[in-house]
Design a protein around this motif. Structure first.
Motif, PDB file in Angstrom:
ATOM      1  N   LYS A   1      11.290  15.512 -44.665  1.00  0.00           N
ATOM      2  CA  LYS A   1      12.466  15.125 -43.892  1.00  0.00           C
ATOM      3  C   LYS A   1      12.312  13.673 -43.468  1.00  0.00           C
ATOM      4  O   LYS A   1      11.217  13.095 -43.553  1.00  0.00           O
ATOM      5  CB  LYS A   1      12.639  16.025 -42.675  1.00  0.00           C
ATOM      6  CG  LYS A   1      11.463  16.055 -41.717  1.00  0.00           C
ATOM      7  CD  LYS A   1      11.704  17.055 -40.586  1.00  0.00           C
ATOM      8  CE  LYS A   1      10.506  17.106 -39.631  1.00  0.00           C
ATOM      9  NZ  LYS A   1      10.736  18.077 -38.534  1.00  0.00           N
ATOM     10  N   ALA A   2      13.403  13.070 -42.999  1.00  0.00           N
ATOM     11  CA  ALA A   2      13.412  11.636 -42.720  1.00  0.00           C
ATOM     12  C   ALA A   2      12.400  11.235 -41.655  1.00  0.00           C
ATOM     13  O   ALA A   2      11.838  10.142 -41.710  1.00  0.00           O
ATOM     14  CB  ALA A   2      14.817  11.201 -42.302  1.00  0.00           C
ATOM     15  N   SER A   3      12.151  12.105 -40.677  1.00  0.00           N
ATOM     16  CA  SER A   3      11.193  11.748 -39.629  1.00  0.00           C
ATOM     17  C   SER A   3       9.753  11.819 -40.106  1.00  0.00           C
ATOM     18  O   SER A   3       8.848  11.317 -39.436  1.00  0.00           O
ATOM     19  CB  SER A   3      11.378  12.654 -38.403  1.00  0.00           C
ATOM     20  OG  SER A   3      11.165  14.005 -38.736  1.00  0.00           O
ATOM     21  N   ASN A   4       9.520  12.418 -41.265  1.00  0.00           N
ATOM     22  CA  ASN A   4       8.178  12.480 -41.846  1.00  0.00           C
ATOM     23  C   ASN A   4       7.977  11.462 -42.961  1.00  0.00           C
ATOM     24  O   ASN A   4       6.976  11.506 -43.677  1.00  0.00           O
ATOM     25  CB  ASN A   4       7.891  13.888 -42.378  1.00  0.00           C
ATOM     26  CG  ASN A   4       7.622  14.868 -41.262  1.00  0.00           C
ATOM     27  OD1 ASN A   4       7.305  14.485 -40.139  1.00  0.00           O
ATOM     28  ND2 ASN A   4       7.780  16.150 -41.549  1.00  0.00           N
ATOM     29  N   VAL A   5       8.947  10.566 -43.118  1.00  0.00           N
ATOM     30  CA  VAL A   5       8.832   9.460 -44.063  1.00  0.00           C
ATOM     31  C   VAL A   5       8.591   8.200 -43.239  1.00  0.00           C
ATOM     32  O   VAL A   5       9.455   7.766 -42.480  1.00  0.00           O
ATOM     33  CB  VAL A   5      10.106   9.311 -44.912  1.00  0.00           C
ATOM     34  CG1 VAL A   5       9.984   8.110 -45.842  1.00  0.00           C
ATOM     35  CG2 VAL A   5      10.368  10.581 -45.705  1.00  0.00           C
ATOM     36  N   LEU A   6       7.390   7.638 -43.358  1.00  0.00           N
ATOM     37  CA  LEU A   6       6.997   6.521 -42.505  1.00  0.00           C
ATOM     38  C   LEU A   6       7.001   5.202 -43.259  1.00  0.00           C
ATOM     39  O   LEU A   6       6.742   5.157 -44.461  1.00  0.00           O
ATOM     40  CB  LEU A   6       5.600   6.774 -41.931  1.00  0.00           C
ATOM     41  CG  LEU A   6       5.400   8.078 -41.160  1.00  0.00           C
ATOM     42  CD1 LEU A   6       4.023   8.102 -40.508  1.00  0.00           C
ATOM     43  CD2 LEU A   6       6.493   8.291 -40.115  1.00  0.00           C
ATOM     44  N   LEU A   7       7.297   4.129 -42.525  1.00  0.00           N
ATOM     45  CA  LEU A   7       7.288   2.772 -43.074  1.00  0.00           C
ATOM     46  C   LEU A   7       6.110   2.016 -42.486  1.00  0.00           C
ATOM     47  O   LEU A   7       5.898   2.034 -41.268  1.00  0.00           O
ATOM     48  CB  LEU A   7       8.596   2.057 -42.748  1.00  0.00           C
ATOM     49  CG  LEU A   7       9.856   2.714 -43.299  1.00  0.00           C
ATOM     50  CD1 LEU A   7      11.092   1.946 -42.851  1.00  0.00           C
ATOM     51  CD2 LEU A   7       9.802   2.811 -44.807  1.00  0.00           C
ATOM     52  N   HIS A   8       5.384   1.375 -43.369  1.00  0.00           N
ATOM     53  CA  HIS A   8       4.161   0.680 -42.966  1.00  0.00           C
ATOM     54  C   HIS A   8       4.201  -0.746 -43.498  1.00  0.00           C
ATOM     55  O   HIS A   8       4.461  -0.964 -44.681  1.00  0.00           O
ATOM     56  CB  HIS A   8       2.954   1.418 -43.536  1.00  0.00           C
ATOM     57  CG  HIS A   8       1.643   0.880 -43.070  1.00  0.00           C
ATOM     58  ND1 HIS A   8       1.195   1.024 -41.786  1.00  0.00           N
ATOM     59  CD2 HIS A   8       0.662   0.193 -43.721  1.00  0.00           C
ATOM     60  CE1 HIS A   8       0.005   0.474 -41.656  1.00  0.00           C
ATOM     61  NE2 HIS A   8      -0.334  -0.042 -42.818  1.00  0.00           N
ATOM     62  N   PRO A   9       3.963  -1.747 -42.654  1.00  0.00           N
ATOM     63  CA  PRO A   9       4.014  -3.131 -43.130  1.00  0.00           C
ATOM     64  C   PRO A   9       2.891  -3.447 -44.105  1.00  0.00           C
ATOM     65  O   PRO A   9       1.761  -2.990 -43.936  1.00  0.00           O
ATOM     66  CB  PRO A   9       3.888  -3.956 -41.842  1.00  0.00           C
ATOM     67  CG  PRO A   9       3.212  -3.048 -40.877  1.00  0.00           C
ATOM     68  CD  PRO A   9       3.677  -1.660 -41.215  1.00  0.00           C
ATOM     69  N   ASP A  10       3.209  -4.223 -45.127  1.00  0.00           N
ATOM     70  CA  ASP A  10       2.228  -4.631 -46.127  1.00  0.00           C
ATOM     71  C   ASP A  10       2.631  -6.016 -46.614  1.00  0.00           C
ATOM     72  O   ASP A  10       3.541  -6.162 -47.429  1.00  0.00           O
ATOM     73  CB  ASP A  10       2.179  -3.631 -47.274  1.00  0.00           C
ATOM     74  CG  ASP A  10       1.081  -3.952 -48.287  1.00  0.00           C
ATOM     75  OD1 ASP A  10       0.546  -5.076 -48.234  1.00  0.00           O
ATOM     76  OD2 ASP A  10       0.764  -3.088 -49.116  1.00  0.00           O
ATOM     77  N   ALA A  11       1.949  -7.030 -46.119  1.00  0.00           N
ATOM     78  CA  ALA A  11       2.313  -8.414 -46.423  1.00  0.00           C
ATOM     79  C   ALA A  11       2.110  -8.766 -47.885  1.00  0.00           C
ATOM     80  O   ALA A  11       2.682  -9.744 -48.376  1.00  0.00           O
ATOM     81  CB  ALA A  11       1.507  -9.368 -45.535  1.00  0.00           C
ATOM     82  N   ASP A  12       1.295  -7.987 -48.602  1.00  0.00           N
ATOM     83  CA  ASP A  12       1.022  -8.293 -50.004  1.00  0.00           C
ATOM     84  C   ASP A  12       2.136  -7.839 -50.935  1.00  0.00           C
ATOM     85  O   ASP A  12       2.141  -8.189 -52.115  1.00  0.00           O
ATOM     86  CB  ASP A  12      -0.289  -7.626 -50.440  1.00  0.00           C
ATOM     87  CG  ASP A  12      -1.493  -8.217 -49.729  1.00  0.00           C
ATOM     88  OD1 ASP A  12      -1.426  -9.405 -49.356  1.00  0.00           O
ATOM     89  OD2 ASP A  12      -2.487  -7.497 -49.547  1.00  0.00           O
TER      90      ASP A  12
END
Length: 340
Positions: free
Chosen positions: A133-144
């Motif tokens: 579900k949408a709340s279990n899809v996480l966004l994580h920053p990755d500068a590369d």
């Protein structure tokens, strides 16, 4: 070093912490064990804890899956600590913050990350996530990465591992998110890879409705009747991306055998947007700066339309502006989706 609590629920609590040596920020899920010991027969509580830890360790596969760092139990067995990476936000929070459906390009980026995770779980480990579900899809920053973001699948609290050669199983206890449960799971407690396909269809609907709740306002028992008995599904908005709607209709088919596998789904989603393979690319720096200024003057994205890759701006680039302003005022990170 414990920084602060960032979530809680029936399972326990989630805390933000920093490693003493490196200063790296992590998320810690704290599971109280005393009540589990009292409620379970014999060592059943310990078997359940071992199962969750083993599953987290097995499933952990960056970049597709949330990273599991380790676990330990307090000396007097009061609690277990599960340590994982912390992420900036969930797809649900992204949509609610921007107050609009994802553009097709951004949706493909999110779905691509989810599908990589599900293909990994199903194909390599025989793990049924059971709470896509949408709340279990996480966004994580990755500068590369060009987009500066990774998409990660999280929360394995109700996941099930199929035995070698097994294609489906009957659960002794059914728990999870009722609105995302497949008809066969509601009717006869049956779980399979097709169960995740059904939940993925509801995720597609969530992306098309900027994070609305499926069957919102309907009691869980009535959702069960609607889905398992009357074969009802949420209705897509008229303006929804048509290929997404058609894919959802196949993925939430009443017959689990009729639902597509995730290898085929991944190829189909890739075909939707050739410009998006891994994540959205923020193209024109000057256009991005102009758009960010426009975004700031229009209520942090509540009126942002057409912010897709085709406009040379980049949806995640625009969201970064919103996120920067939010975190500068709240100084808050969201960890694994146990907090929702």
């Amino acid at each position: 070093t414990i920084l602060r609590q960032i979530g809680s629920g029936s399972f326990g609590s989630v805390w933000l912490a920093a490693e003493k040596q490196s200063g790296k920020v992590v998320a810690i899920k704290v599971l109280p064990l005393e009540s589990k010991r009292r409620a379970s027969k014999g060592d059943a509580w310990l078997d359940e804890l071992r199962r969750e830890i083993t599953l987290l360790r097995t499933a952990s596969d960056p970049p597709a899956i949330i990273r599991f760092h380790g676990s330990f139990v307090t000396p007097l067995l009061e609690a277990a600590w599960l340590v994982m990476e912390a992420c900036e936000c969930s797809a649900l929070e992204l949509m609610q913050q921007l107050a609009q459906p994802l553009e097709e390009d951004a949706a493909c980026a999110v779905l691509g990350g989810v599908l990589r995770g599900l293909v990994h779980l199903h194909g390599k480990h025989g793990i049924i996530h059971r709470d896509v579900k949408a709340s279990n899809v996480l966004l994580h920053p990755d500068a590369d990465r060009p987009s500066r973001w990774l998409v990660k699948l999280a929360d394995f609290g109700v996941s099930h591992v199929l035995e070698p050669g097994e294609t489906k199983a009957v659960l002794k206890r059914v728990n999870g998110t009722v609105s995302h449960m497949a008809p066969e799971l509601l009717r006869r407690s049956e779980v399979s890879r097709a169960s995740d396909a059904y939940a993925f269809a509801i995720l597609l609907w969530e992306l098309a409705t900027h994070g609305a709740r499926a069957f919102e306002g309907v009691a869980p028992v009535n959702i069960i009747v609607a889905v398992a008995k009357n074969d009802l599904r949420p209705r897509f908005p008229v303006e929804a991306f048509e290929p997404m709607r058609r894919l959802a209709q196949r993925c939430w088919a009443s017959d689990p055998e009729a639902r597509p596998g995730f290898d085929a789904v991944a190829r189909e989603v890739d075909a939707w947007a050739p410009l998006v393979s891994d994540a959205l690319v923020v193209h024109n720096h000057h256009n991005h700066q102009a758009f960010a200024s426009s975004l700031s003057s229009h209520g942090h994205g509540h009126q942002m339309r057409g912010s897709s890759l085709r406009d040379g701006v980049g949806f995640f680039g625009a969201f970064s502006r919103v996120l920067d302003e939010r975190t500068s005022s709240k100084s808050e990170l969201y960890a694994d989706s146990w907090i929702f």
